[in-house]
Design an enzyme around this catalytic site. Structure first.
Site, PDB file in Angstrom:
ATOM      1  N   ASP A   6       0.860  -1.185   0.000  1.00  0.00           N
ATOM      2  CA  ASP A   6       0.000   0.000   0.000  1.00  0.00           C
ATOM      3  C   ASP A   6       0.894   1.232   0.000  1.00  0.00           C
ATOM      4  O   ASP A   6       1.546   1.534   0.994  1.00  0.00           O
ATOM      5  CB  ASP A   6      -0.908  -0.022   1.236  1.00  0.00           C
ATOM      6  CG  ASP A   6      -1.609   1.314   1.466  1.00  0.00           C
ATOM      7  OD1 ASP A   6      -1.858   2.022   0.475  1.00  0.00           O
ATOM      8  OD2 ASP A   6      -1.894   1.636   2.639  1.00  0.00           O
ATOM      9  N   ASP A  46      -6.761   3.534  -3.007  1.00  0.00           N
ATOM     10  CA  ASP A  46      -6.863   3.203  -1.585  1.00  0.00           C
ATOM     11  C   ASP A  46      -8.312   3.186  -1.111  1.00  0.00           C
ATOM     12  O   ASP A  46      -8.719   2.329  -0.310  1.00  0.00           O
ATOM     13  CB  ASP A  46      -6.029   4.173  -0.744  1.00  0.00           C
ATOM     14  CG  ASP A  46      -6.384   5.641  -0.987  1.00  0.00           C
ATOM     15  OD1 ASP A  46      -6.973   5.957  -2.051  1.00  0.00           O
ATOM     16  OD2 ASP A  46      -6.063   6.479  -0.116  1.00  0.00           O
TER      17      ASP A  46
END
Length: 255
Positions: A6, A109
């Site tokens: 991420d 995200d």
């Protein structure tokens, strides 16, 4: 085991996932000047510190909100694992019904957070992701993504306050002993943490009113653990929400 990455504006979160379970969560700084070799070395080293051999990694999936380094990390992951990693974006199946003006504008995200929330929690839901920016996503009872809000993140607010004034120092994000500060540092800490908590509570109240029913509220992100305990609403803190979402999307797309 798969490697989930991420990429945020401040930090890169690495997650090692085995049998749909997040086994390990690691963080490293986001550096736009790094080459693919440097990132490969950094990732390999930080995994080795936790006794993870890169040869045990079968695949990789990446979510990135920093386009300049997305391809760099793709090349790094390929060097480490020997396979082209999946990257959240066009061409990957997510199963998410996005009801905003331009679905292509929704950050990867937020997509991944929403996918995980739909899979893990009852709906409707509000998802609060507290990183460099604080984002609020609203998911309807039918699992569609309705939209949300974006506001300056906690850390960004602290840095901007210190940089934009002559006499205010940079302070850590932590709860002071008293709500009403008695010195400059405590006044700043109180304003930052309680101010953000009140903002979150206020947004939850207004979203709930517009939805017409009580939502599940989920918070994630590196700074959420400092703010969530100060909120008056019942908020679930899930620090692996995005990694869970990456695992779900990986399973939807693996061959």
């Amino acid at each position: 085991m798969i490697l989930a990455i991420d990429v945020g504006n401040t930090n890169i979160v690495l997650g090692c996932i085995e049998d749909n379970d997040v086994k390990l969560v690691l963080r490293m700084a986001t550096e736009q000047i790094y080459t693919d070799d440097q990132y490969a070395m950094q990732i390999s080293s930080i995994l080795a510190l936790s006794n993870i051999d890169v040869h045990s990694l079968e695949h990789c999936i990446i979510s990135s909100v920093v386009p300049p380094i997305t391809n760099t990390l793709k090349r790094s992951a390929k060097k480490l694992i020997g396979k082209e990693p999946m990257v959240i974006g066009p061409g990957l199946k997510t199963g998410l019904n996005i009801k905003i003006d331009n679905p292509a504008q929704l950050g990867s995200d937020l997509v991944v957070d929403a996918v995980a929330t739909i899979n893990e929690y009852s709906l409707p839901a509000i998802v609060i992701d507290m990183g460099t920016a604080t984002t609020v996503s609203v998911i309807a009872k039918d699992a569609s993504y309705l939209g949300g809000m974006i506001m300056p993140g906690v850390g960004l607010s602290v840095r901007t306050l210190a940089k934009g004034t002559s006499q205010l120092p940079s302070v850590s994000v932590e709860t002071p002993d008293n709500l009403i500060g008695k010195n400059t540092v405590d006044c700043m800490k109180s304003g930052i943490v309680y101010g953000n908590a009140c903002a979150i509570d206020g947004l939850i109240d207004r979203i709930t009113e517009e939805l017409g029913e009580k939502p599940t509220i989920v918070a994630t992100g590196g700074l959420a653990q400092a703010i969530v305990p100060l909120c008056k609403h019942d908020i679930i803190y899930d620090n692996t929400l995005l990694l869970k979402g990456l695992n779900i999307i990986y399973n939807k797309n693996k061959k």
